[in-house]
Design an enzyme around this catalytic site. Sequence first.
Site, mmCIF file in Angstrom:
data_model
loop_
_atom_site.group_PDB
_atom_site.id
_atom_site.type_symbol
_atom_site.label_atom_id
_atom_site.label_comp_id
_atom_site.label_asym_id
_atom_site.label_seq_id
_atom_site.Cartn_x
_atom_site.Cartn_y
_atom_site.Cartn_z
ATOM 1 N N GLY A 188 64.849 73.749 -79.110
ATOM 2 C CA GLY A 188 65.231 72.868 -80.214
ATOM 3 C C GLY A 188 64.037 72.518 -81.068
ATOM 4 O O GLY A 188 63.112 73.319 -81.223
ATOM 5 N N GLU A 210 60.801 75.443 -76.110
ATOM 6 C CA GLU A 210 60.888 76.478 -77.134
ATOM 7 C C GLU A 210 61.251 75.783 -78.441
ATOM 8 O O GLU A 210 62.410 75.447 -78.682
ATOM 9 C CB GLU A 210 61.942 77.521 -76.745
ATOM 10 C CG GLU A 210 61.615 78.302 -75.485
ATOM 11 C CD GLU A 210 60.368 79.150 -75.627
ATOM 12 O OE1 GLU A 210 59.967 79.442 -76.777
ATOM 13 O OE2 GLU A 210 59.782 79.522 -74.607
ATOM 14 N N CYS A 244 64.709 80.094 -85.570
ATOM 15 C CA CYS A 244 63.443 79.397 -85.323
ATOM 16 C C CYS A 244 62.228 80.237 -85.694
ATOM 17 O O CYS A 244 61.146 79.692 -85.925
ATOM 18 C CB CYS A 244 63.358 78.950 -83.871
ATOM 19 S SG CYS A 244 63.431 80.305 -82.673
#
Length: 489
Positions: A188, A210, A244
């Site tokens: 997140g 992560e 991401c």
Amino acid sequence: MSREQKAVECARKAFQTGRSKPLEHRMRQLRNLLRLLVERKEEIAEAMKKDIYRSEVGVQLYETLGLEAEIDLTMKKLSEWAAPRPVGKNIMTISDTVYIQPEPLGVVLIIGAWNYPWAVTIQPLIGAIAAGNAAVVKPSEVCVHTSKVMEDLLPLYLDKELYPVVTGGVSETQELLRQRFDHVFYTGNSVVGKLVMAAAAKHLTPVTLELGGKSPCYIDKNCDIPVACRRITWGKYSNCGQTCIAPDYILCEPSIQDRVLEEIKKSIKAFYTEDPKTCPDYGRIINQRHFKRVMAMTEDSTIAIGGEHDESTCYIAPTVLKDVKRSSKVMQEEIFGPLLPILTVAGVDEAISFINKGEKPLALYVFSPDDKVIKKVIAETSSGAVLANDCLVHYSVSALPFGGVGNSGMGSYHGKFSFDNLSHLRSCLIKKLKMEGVNDMRYPPHTAKKLGWARFIMVRNPDLGWIGRMSLLAVLAVVAAVALQRFLQ
């Protein structure tokens, strides 16, 4: 007792039975997980379509195919990964058995994310199962339909006591974090990541975080600009920019800015047609809260490409921004949406300086035909990963650790890295109750002569090779015999 407490207690009791440890059990669970992905792909795709407007092909391409490959690799390599790992010895342990034995940590908490809910939730679960752990799975509540599918399907295929699924929002996650785990794996943003780490610290629980950040993309003026822009466009606008490791912004010299804009515009049209809103391969922002957050970032920059939007369907067209400064709103946080700012720099040195003034990113991209430029960027920056002349594809390489550094995260996974990350690598030394005379140098009374021998063994520690080790072993046996004889006299 809360639902969350019951799930954790259930997983703990199941783990304590020892049934998660045998390789046969781990393999069976992995095969069942693979069956789930294959047999239930329509249900998985249908839920993803409702949550994030992803096509069935897109779900397989970006979510389940990678998981199938990861399970296949893990099953092929599991016996090798789980086996004792011999290590080098020193003179004092030359006759001993010395090795590393991977062992399960215990109960792992996996908190997934919404942008790739299957990939980033199930991939850590594969590692947890392979390492012999129990795991409590917490899918993101933002993907409502996908979360429900996981809750319904995982217990049908996996041991539901060892791998319970807990759904819910912030309060449920907070309750889970109050429980004691042996490892917490969170995917997140960094704000929540700090809260997760603080909660885990109360139990001295290790964490894998992560996270993300602003992943820069430098384009060298001498590179093949059409190819570079095609790859950047794919990397940026896949999943509507909600990745991401998506390129967060472009750095290039002013002389090529117009060409970069032109080529990105061509690629957007080639990928998503004249009207991306009607293209089945172009996604949507996950919800209206994020829609408003992303749109607010455009306020003090010039829209060079795109900009069309529809709040009712959370649609934002692939958009490129120019006249962007470091102080612009779009540069204050990770974008996580289909906005691509372009900032101009004088060259690679200024680009490196610009990158190094920010937090360490999860990924860093450089496009250049010059190996010296690429190596310079690698040598003078720090990031979770660096890719030259492409985007995103390092995620698919199981032989590479995937993870961040600094503000972009800690710990890594994929392939063997997942297994090792979720294992305790236990040091083992097995010595026999023989050759006691060799140990005389470590026992009191301590003397200068004993210290000399200790220095030779511990500091110099000569590499003798196989023949040398056998010869030394024979010498030590003689020494031990002489010492024992003197002791008996």
